[in-house]
Scaffold this active site. Structure first.
Site, PDB file in Angstrom:
ATOM      1  CE  LYS A  36      -3.589   2.173   2.733  1.00 24.62           C
ATOM      2  NZ  LYS A  36      -4.439   2.103   3.970  1.00 24.62           N
ATOM      3  CG  ASP A  61      -5.865  -1.297   1.903  1.00 30.09           C
ATOM      4  OD1 ASP A  61      -5.332  -2.444   2.678  1.00 30.09           O
ATOM      5  OD2 ASP A  61      -6.407  -0.446   2.519  1.00 30.09           O
ATOM      6  CB  THR A 135       5.639 -10.793  15.852  1.00 33.33           C
ATOM      7  OG1 THR A 135       6.515 -10.385  16.890  1.00 33.33           O
ATOM      8  CG2 THR A 135       4.197 -10.522  15.976  1.00 33.33           C
ATOM      9  CG  ASP A 136       9.108 -12.734  19.477  1.00 34.39           C
ATOM     10  OD1 ASP A 136       8.715 -11.298  19.201  1.00 34.39           O
ATOM     11  OD2 ASP A 136      10.499 -12.443  19.858  1.00 34.39           O
ATOM     12  CD  GLU A 137       6.505  -7.483  19.677  1.00 33.16           C
ATOM     13  OE1 GLU A 137       5.474  -6.771  19.993  1.00 33.16           O
ATOM     14  OE2 GLU A 137       7.401  -6.864  18.849  1.00 33.16           O
ATOM     15  CE1 TYR A 184       2.851  -5.886  14.741  1.00 36.31           C
ATOM     16  CE2 TYR A 184       4.265  -6.388  16.617  1.00 36.31           C
ATOM     17  CZ  TYR A 184       3.959  -6.601  15.285  1.00 36.31           C
ATOM     18  OH  TYR A 184       4.792  -7.387  14.474  1.00 36.31           O
ATOM     19  CE  LYS A 188       2.076 -10.101  12.416  1.00 35.62           C
ATOM     20  NZ  LYS A 188       2.300 -10.054  10.867  1.00 35.62           N
ATOM     21  CE  LYS A 223       8.656  -0.938  14.095  1.00 35.51           C
ATOM     22  NZ  LYS A 223       8.542  -1.637  12.860  1.00 35.51           N
ATOM     23  CG  LEU A 224      16.194   0.361  20.337  1.00 31.29           C
ATOM     24  CD1 LEU A 224      15.777   1.496  21.261  1.00 31.29           C
ATOM     25  CD2 LEU A 224      16.587  -0.976  21.173  1.00 31.29           C
ATOM     26  N   PRO A 239      15.634   8.218  23.647  1.00 29.08           N
ATOM     27  CG  PRO A 239      13.664   8.074  22.475  1.00 29.08           C
ATOM     28  CD  PRO A 239      15.209   8.399  22.365  1.00 29.08           C
ATOM     29  NE  ARG A 248      10.881  -6.047  22.929  1.00 31.56           N
ATOM     30  CZ  ARG A 248      10.268  -5.959  24.091  1.00 31.56           C
ATOM     31  NH1 ARG A 248      10.689  -6.912  24.990  1.00 31.56           N
ATOM     32  NH2 ARG A 248       9.219  -5.172  24.226  1.00 31.56           N
ATOM     33  NE  ARG A 315       6.677   0.425  23.356  1.00 31.27           N
ATOM     34  CZ  ARG A 315       7.200  -0.511  22.184  1.00 31.27           C
ATOM     35  NH1 ARG A 315       7.475  -1.859  22.516  1.00 31.27           N
ATOM     36  NH2 ARG A 315       8.151   0.103  21.073  1.00 31.27           N
ATOM     37  N   GLY A 317       2.362  -1.171  29.139  1.00 29.99           N
ATOM     38  CA  GLY A 317       2.147  -2.481  28.850  1.00 29.99           C
ATOM     39  C   GLY A 317       3.346  -3.073  28.164  1.00 29.99           C
TER      40      GLY A 317
END
Ligand code: NAD
Ligand code: TYD
Length: 378
Positions: A36, A61, A135-137, A184, A188, A223-224, A239, A248, A315, A317
């Site tokens: 998209k 999309d 994802t592992d999340e 997120y 997923k 992203k970090l 930050p 991680r 962050r 949660g």
């Protein structure tokens, strides 16, 4: 063998590595990259392969069912590698609906369009594959039972040479119960369930993989790792959420792309495979490695940028620890990462410093304006 492969989300971070790998490695495949081009999609990620004869880009999309039907039948798609998603946890906290729309409804539209097309063919699902990248999340968060770190019980070629820590005894297995916490990961998780339901209900040949945090070139600088590399270059604050104690498990993106290639071709239908390199880091420790590497490559004295570390509100949660057990993939398909963490991070930092124009185009918003002009007639 000739095949027509649809890769969704190919203009994003991981998708661009998968598209590049497939276009270069399989000249007999026609690779259709469907994206998209949200804020996270950037065709500059694919400059080097965009003129190849076996590559087509389609701006669409995934939540548009009619469009998915059209693309899948027009290109006679027989394999789908589905990466398109909203992918940033912080954005999902502010705007969960976009995540449900793309990640859940979008995945469902893609599944449904594939089902209708494949079931309309004489051979039906024979030789077809729907491969969903997750994802592992989705597994939730693990406890930090060893906050100072213990020697990791498992290693791979990706494990850090100097730091092979595990921060707890538990790891995510393919059988670990889903327990997502962020919008997120909830979206997923839901999409993973829909994919499996299309196998169980309609007999669609599906595969799901759950991978740990990726790092490497072309990652969007929210992203970090890319955010911090860019901030160090501009002497902007870094930050760090909370105390920087969250853990991680980091894998170089090209190793993820190689795993996707292997699993797409040799994975078993209806299976789940975890992908990770046994490479756990506390955020604050990985941040120090990034600072050290950027300072060295920029010719700054050691420790020069440490003063940029700024602890900020955590962050909401914030999952404490992710750690993937990827031994099933090693055992069953012989996958091994190729790159040790120290080498991967060096290559990554070098890439961002050498490709400042790519970064500046994103941070200035130029890349988005360009697509709006280019596709304004659609
Ligand atoms: P990304 O945000 O860099 O890229 C996502 C891509 O999807 C972008 O090109 C975007 O334009 C496209 N997209 C978004 N919404 C779309 C829509 N509605 N229709 C079509 N295209 C759309 O993400 P990424 O980090 O490359 O992640 C890719 C996939 O891998 C995601 O499914 C993500 O959940 C999964 N994953 C990512 C990581 C990681 O560390 N980045 C780890 C494990 C799994
Ligand atoms: P991120 O790259 O957003 O990936 P994910 O949330 O999917 O793991 O963040 C990696 C870790 O770094 C996570 O624990 C949150 C933390 N983080 C910060 O401390 N500061 C930041 O600015 C960002 C973007 C992330």
């Amino acid at each position: 063998m000739k095949r027509n492969i649809l890769i969704t989300g190919g203009a994003g971070f991981i998708g661009s590595h998968v598209v590049r790998l497939f276009v270069n490695k399989y000249p007999d495949y026609h690779i259709v990259n469907l994206d998209k081009l949200t804020y996270a999609g950037n065709l500059a990620n694919l400059k080097d392969i965009e003129d190849k004869p076996n590559y087509t880009f389609v701006r669409a999309d995934i939540a548009d069912l009619e469009e998915m039907r059209r693309v899948i039948s027009e290109y006679k798609i027989d394999g789908i590698i589905h990466l398109a998603a909203e992918s940033h946890v912080d954005r999902s906290i502010k705007d969960p609906f976009t995540f449900a729309r793309t990640n859940v409804m979008g995945t469902l539209a893609l599944l449904q369009a594939a089902k209708e097309y494949w079931e309309s063919l004489p051979e039906k699902y024979e030789g077809k594959r729907f491969y969903h990248i997750s994802t592992d999340e989705v597994y939730g968060a693990l406890e930090l039972t060893a906050p100072e770190g213990i020697e990791s019980p498992f290693t791979t070629a990706a494990s850090s040479a100097e730091h092979h820590h595990a921060y707890g005894e538990e790891f995510f297995l393919e059988t670990t119960k889903y327990n997502p916490h962020s919008p997120y990961s909830a979206s997923k998780a839901s999409s993973d369930h829909f994919v499996r339901s299309y196998h169980d209900t309609y007999g669609m040949p599906t595969i799901v993989t759950n991978c740990s945090n990726n790092y490497g070139p072309y990652q969007f600088p929210e992203k970090l790792i890319p955010l911090f590399i860019n901030n160090i270059r501009h002497r902007k604050p870094l930050p760090v959420y909370g105390k920087g104690e969250n853990v991680r498990d980091w894998l170089f993106v090209e190793d993820h792309a190689r795993a996707i290639d292997l699993i797409f071709h040799e994975g078993k239908n209806a299976e789940t495979y975890n992908i990770g390199g046994f490479n756990e880091w506390k955020n604050i420790d990985i941040i120090k490695v990034v600072i050290k590497t950027v300072d060295r490559l920029l010719g700054n004295p050691e420790g020069h940028s440490l003063d940029l570390i700024t602890y900020v509100t955590d962050r909401a949660g914030h999952d404490l620890r992710y750690a993937i057990d990827s031994r099933k993939l090693q055992r069953e398909l012989g996958w091994e990462p190729s790159l040790q963490f120290e080498e991967g991070i060096e290559r990554t930092v070098r890439w961002y410093l050498d490709n400042q124009e790519w970064m500046d185009n994103i941070t200035s918003g130029e890349y988005e304006k360009y697509y709006d002009d280019m596709y304004s007639n659609r």
